[in-house]
Write a protein that holds these residues in place. Sequence first.
Motif, PDB file in Angstrom:
ATOM      1  N   ALA A  48       0.832  -1.206   0.000  1.00  0.00           N
ATOM      2  CA  ALA A  48       0.000   0.000   0.000  1.00  0.00           C
ATOM      3  C   ALA A  48       0.863   1.251   0.000  1.00  0.00           C
ATOM      4  O   ALA A  48       0.480   2.297  -0.523  1.00  0.00           O
ATOM      5  CB  ALA A  48      -0.919  -0.005   1.209  1.00  0.00           C
ATOM      6  N   ALA A  49       2.070   1.153   0.591  1.00  0.00           N
ATOM      7  CA  ALA A  49       2.954   2.310   0.670  1.00  0.00           C
ATOM      8  C   ALA A  49       3.777   2.498  -0.597  1.00  0.00           C
ATOM      9  O   ALA A  49       4.471   3.499  -0.745  1.00  0.00           O
ATOM     10  CB  ALA A  49       3.886   2.160   1.866  1.00  0.00           C
ATOM     11  N   THR A  50       3.722   1.533  -1.494  1.00  0.00           N
ATOM     12  CA  THR A  50       4.492   1.613  -2.731  1.00  0.00           C
ATOM     13  C   THR A  50       3.839   2.575  -3.710  1.00  0.00           C
ATOM     14  O   THR A  50       2.677   2.408  -4.067  1.00  0.00           O
ATOM     15  CB  THR A  50       4.590   0.214  -3.397  1.00  0.00           C
ATOM     16  N   PRO A  51       4.542   3.606  -4.134  1.00  0.00           N
ATOM     17  CA  PRO A  51       3.947   4.548  -5.096  1.00  0.00           C
ATOM     18  C   PRO A  51       3.699   3.864  -6.439  1.00  0.00           C
ATOM     19  O   PRO A  51       4.488   3.012  -6.871  1.00  0.00           O
ATOM     20  CB  PRO A  51       5.000   5.648  -5.213  1.00  0.00           C
ATOM     21  N   THR A  52       2.611   4.224  -7.077  1.00  0.00           N
ATOM     22  CA  THR A  52       2.237   3.651  -8.369  1.00  0.00           C
ATOM     23  C   THR A  52       2.221   4.739  -9.425  1.00  0.00           C
ATOM     24  O   THR A  52       1.611   5.792  -9.244  1.00  0.00           O
ATOM     25  CB  THR A  52       0.853   2.993  -8.288  1.00  0.00           C
ATOM     26  N   LEU A  53       2.905   4.480 -10.533  1.00  0.00           N
ATOM     27  CA  LEU A  53       2.881   5.389 -11.671  1.00  0.00           C
ATOM     28  C   LEU A  53       1.888   4.836 -12.692  1.00  0.00           C
ATOM     29  O   LEU A  53       2.074   3.751 -13.236  1.00  0.00           O
ATOM     30  CB  LEU A  53       4.278   5.507 -12.297  1.00  0.00           C
ATOM     31  N   ARG A  54       0.838   5.587 -12.940  1.00  0.00           N
ATOM     32  CA  ARG A  54      -0.251   5.137 -13.821  1.00  0.00           C
ATOM     33  C   ARG A  54      -0.103   5.822 -15.179  1.00  0.00           C
ATOM     34  O   ARG A  54      -0.108   7.044 -15.267  1.00  0.00           O
ATOM     35  CB  ARG A  54      -1.597   5.486 -13.194  1.00  0.00           C
ATOM     36  N   LEU A  55       0.026   5.005 -16.224  1.00  0.00           N
ATOM     37  CA  LEU A  55       0.323   5.541 -17.545  1.00  0.00           C
ATOM     38  C   LEU A  55      -0.756   5.155 -18.559  1.00  0.00           C
ATOM     39  O   LEU A  55      -1.238   4.019 -18.566  1.00  0.00           O
ATOM     40  CB  LEU A  55       1.673   5.034 -18.061  1.00  0.00           C
ATOM     41  N   LEU A  56      -1.103   6.096 -19.406  1.00  0.00           N
ATOM     42  CA  LEU A  56      -1.956   5.861 -20.562  1.00  0.00           C
ATOM     43  C   LEU A  56      -1.023   5.955 -21.762  1.00  0.00           C
ATOM     44  O   LEU A  56      -0.543   7.043 -22.104  1.00  0.00           O
ATOM     45  CB  LEU A  56      -3.070   6.907 -20.630  1.00  0.00           C
ATOM     46  N   MET A  57      -0.731   4.820 -22.405  1.00  0.00           N
ATOM     47  CA  MET A  57       0.419   4.782 -23.303  1.00  0.00           C
ATOM     48  C   MET A  57       0.227   3.797 -24.449  1.00  0.00           C
ATOM     49  O   MET A  57      -0.697   2.990 -24.454  1.00  0.00           O
ATOM     50  CB  MET A  57       1.674   4.398 -22.513  1.00  0.00           C
ATOM     51  N   PRO A  80       0.330   0.366 -16.511  1.00  0.00           N
ATOM     52  CA  PRO A  80      -0.026   0.930 -17.809  1.00  0.00           C
ATOM     53  C   PRO A  80      -1.450   0.582 -18.248  1.00  0.00           C
ATOM     54  O   PRO A  80      -1.986  -0.470 -17.920  1.00  0.00           O
ATOM     55  CB  PRO A  80       0.978   0.267 -18.751  1.00  0.00           C
ATOM     56  N   THR A  81      -2.043   1.480 -18.998  1.00  0.00           N
ATOM     57  CA  THR A  81      -3.263   1.229 -19.753  1.00  0.00           C
ATOM     58  C   THR A  81      -2.945   1.590 -21.193  1.00  0.00           C
ATOM     59  O   THR A  81      -2.395   2.662 -21.459  1.00  0.00           O
ATOM     60  CB  THR A  81      -4.435   2.089 -19.244  1.00  0.00           C
ATOM     61  N   PHE A  82      -3.269   0.702 -22.128  1.00  0.00           N
ATOM     62  CA  PHE A  82      -2.861   0.901 -23.510  1.00  0.00           C
ATOM     63  C   PHE A  82      -3.989   1.461 -24.367  1.00  0.00           C
ATOM     64  O   PHE A  82      -5.163   1.196 -24.122  1.00  0.00           O
ATOM     65  CB  PHE A  82      -2.379  -0.419 -24.111  1.00  0.00           C
ATOM     66  N   PHE A  83      -3.598   2.224 -25.386  1.00  0.00           N
ATOM     67  CA  PHE A  83      -4.564   2.744 -26.349  1.00  0.00           C
ATOM     68  C   PHE A  83      -3.967   2.626 -27.744  1.00  0.00           C
ATOM     69  O   PHE A  83      -2.769   2.416 -27.908  1.00  0.00           O
ATOM     70  CB  PHE A  83      -4.936   4.196 -26.032  1.00  0.00           C
ATOM     71  N   ASP A  84      -4.822   2.772 -28.757  1.00  0.00           N
ATOM     72  CA  ASP A  84      -4.376   2.669 -30.140  1.00  0.00           C
ATOM     73  C   ASP A  84      -4.180   4.015 -30.807  1.00  0.00           C
ATOM     74  O   ASP A  84      -3.228   4.218 -31.545  1.00  0.00           O
ATOM     75  CB  ASP A  84      -5.383   1.857 -30.976  1.00  0.00           C
ATOM     76  N   GLY A  85      -5.109   4.952 -30.580  1.00  0.00           N
ATOM     77  CA  GLY A  85      -5.059   6.220 -31.289  1.00  0.00           C
ATOM     78  C   GLY A  85      -5.102   7.412 -30.353  1.00  0.00           C
ATOM     79  O   GLY A  85      -5.613   7.340 -29.237  1.00  0.00           O
ATOM     80  N   ASN A  86      -4.566   8.537 -30.837  1.00  0.00           N
ATOM     81  CA  ASN A  86      -4.542   9.757 -30.039  1.00  0.00           C
ATOM     82  C   ASN A  86      -5.931  10.193 -29.587  1.00  0.00           C
ATOM     83  O   ASN A  86      -6.112  10.634 -28.457  1.00  0.00           O
ATOM     84  CB  ASN A  86      -3.906  10.883 -30.845  1.00  0.00           C
ATOM     85  N   SER A  87      -6.905  10.075 -30.472  1.00  0.00           N
ATOM     86  CA  SER A  87      -8.259  10.507 -30.121  1.00  0.00           C
ATOM     87  C   SER A  87      -8.806   9.699 -28.951  1.00  0.00           C
ATOM     88  O   SER A  87      -9.479  10.230 -28.067  1.00  0.00           O
ATOM     89  CB  SER A  87      -9.188  10.362 -31.332  1.00  0.00           C
ATOM     90  N   ALA A  89      -7.091   8.255 -26.494  1.00  0.00           N
ATOM     91  CA  ALA A  89      -6.448   8.690 -25.254  1.00  0.00           C
ATOM     92  C   ALA A  89      -6.974  10.053 -24.815  1.00  0.00           C
ATOM     93  O   ALA A  89      -7.245  10.272 -23.628  1.00  0.00           O
ATOM     94  CB  ALA A  89      -4.930   8.741 -25.447  1.00  0.00           C
ATOM     95  N   PHE A  90      -7.120  10.977 -25.763  1.00  0.00           N
ATOM     96  CA  PHE A  90      -7.595  12.315 -25.444  1.00  0.00           C
ATOM     97  C   PHE A  90      -8.989  12.268 -24.827  1.00  0.00           C
ATOM     98  O   PHE A  90      -9.276  12.946 -23.831  1.00  0.00           O
ATOM     99  CB  PHE A  90      -7.607  13.161 -26.718  1.00  0.00           C
ATOM    100  N   ASN A  91      -9.857  11.435 -25.390  1.00  0.00           N
ATOM    101  CA  ASN A  91     -11.213  11.320 -24.853  1.00  0.00           C
ATOM    102  C   ASN A  91     -11.213  10.726 -23.454  1.00  0.00           C
ATOM    103  O   ASN A  91     -12.007  11.128 -22.593  1.00  0.00           O
ATOM    104  CB  ASN A  91     -12.075  10.483 -25.792  1.00  0.00           C
ATOM    105  N   VAL A 104       0.523  10.519 -19.847  1.00  0.00           N
ATOM    106  CA  VAL A 104      -0.195  10.149 -21.063  1.00  0.00           C
ATOM    107  C   VAL A 104       0.741  10.410 -22.238  1.00  0.00           C
ATOM    108  O   VAL A 104       1.559  11.331 -22.201  1.00  0.00           O
ATOM    109  CB  VAL A 104      -1.518  10.947 -21.208  1.00  0.00           C
ATOM    110  N   GLN A 105       0.628   9.582 -23.264  1.00  0.00           N
ATOM    111  CA  GLN A 105       1.444   9.766 -24.458  1.00  0.00           C
ATOM    112  C   GLN A 105       0.622  10.392 -25.575  1.00  0.00           C
ATOM    113  O   GLN A 105      -0.605  10.244 -25.642  1.00  0.00           O
ATOM    114  CB  GLN A 105       2.007   8.426 -24.949  1.00  0.00           C
ATOM    115  N   GLY A 106       1.300  11.090 -26.466  1.00  0.00           N
ATOM    116  CA  GLY A 106       0.673  11.669 -27.640  1.00  0.00           C
ATOM    117  C   GLY A 106       1.744  12.029 -28.645  1.00  0.00           C
ATOM    118  O   GLY A 106       2.941  11.945 -28.354  1.00  0.00           O
TER     119      GLY A 106
END
Length: 400
Positions: A48-57, A80-87, A89-91, A104-106
């Motif tokens: 629980a004390a371990t920091p988590t880096l959450r990525l949309l990538m 990580p959470t993965f996406f295919d297109g910029n739109s 991720a933006f939404n 987040v990546q773009g």
Amino acid sequence: MSIAHTRRIALPARRVGTTRRALLKGAAIAGAGLAFRPMAPFVSNAEAATPTLRLLMWQPYAINETIAEFESKFGAKFAPTFFDGNSEAFNKMKVGGTKDFDIVQGDGFWPRLYFRQGLTQAVDYGKIPSMANVFPDFLPPKFPLLADESGEHKVAAPNCWGDYGITVNASQVAAEDIGSIALLLNDKYKGKISTNSRFEENIALMGILAASNLGTISAERPDGKPFNPYNLTDAELEETKKLLIQQKKLLLTRYQDYDALDRLMRGGAVWAAPEFTETYRHLTVLKQDGKLDFDIQHVLKPKEGGLGWVDTWMISSGADSERVELAHHWMDSFLKKDNYVRVVRSTGYGGTVDLRDLLTANEIELYFQNRSSEASQLHMFDQPSSPEKWERIWSDVEAS
């Protein structure tokens, strides 16, 4: 020599706002088997004390070794959470994603849009020492899209890059015909040309030639901004349509995926095709291995201008101070040379980090390490200013 970047799936038809990811994502890459931890009803105090880096990538960058080193060094969890297109991720970010993700990546124009919409916060390059490894061509002011319109705030850190250029069988195409988008309209090569089936790249690339022919590419624009092939005037769109109709008579086919383009070019059926360098890099390796009997070239930046993309890392506006610090650590770790070598070799993309002291001569050529100046001059991928007009243009071309 081997290459581990092939990601081949069918090209989507008529999907406005997608990116080249729809072409490049797919097969086995490092990190594709990344395991996810299910939620548990009880969590230990230590966990629980371990920091988590959450990525949309994008999935290709979830490289197992890179993640393991980051988690070990910073005592953090990589989620990580993965996406295919910029739109897509933006939404996600617009509907509450700023609370769900720290990074987040773009690419292209997207980082500026995220920042302008208040979805991301400024990136502090001073906290990313590895930025010193990045080619100056991919940093503001040479590459202005990493800063907001005022130039005051850095909105993203660079990652990998690529282009939509023309791959050519140089043993069949005359040297004087290589280097121009007009090659794709040359009657000498009728039946030996192919393009992909997506209307966005077809219209944008031919739009550059249309504006060049009309003399409007360097003229003052109606919006007061520099020429953008995704924001064509009605006259430029009309000229683009004429050129695409002219080109259609010269095409052997519109390829649906890169397996098809590979077969067409290897077999000699196609001598020139615009693409995202996937086939170029595959054929180049075959040539280097003595398994291809013709010369292959890739026109990254035609003389009229070309299309390109640069991936970036951005920090969510909802990230707290601890996660902002962790996000900078991730970017710095990712851009370190010893890791970035792994990145370009596993993804097959061009690198914004200067790795010429760590790569072989063949790899320097393959990953365009000596061509960063060309890349920074490309028109970055964008969304059509009027999707309806572009759809109509493409329908007219298809019906011709």
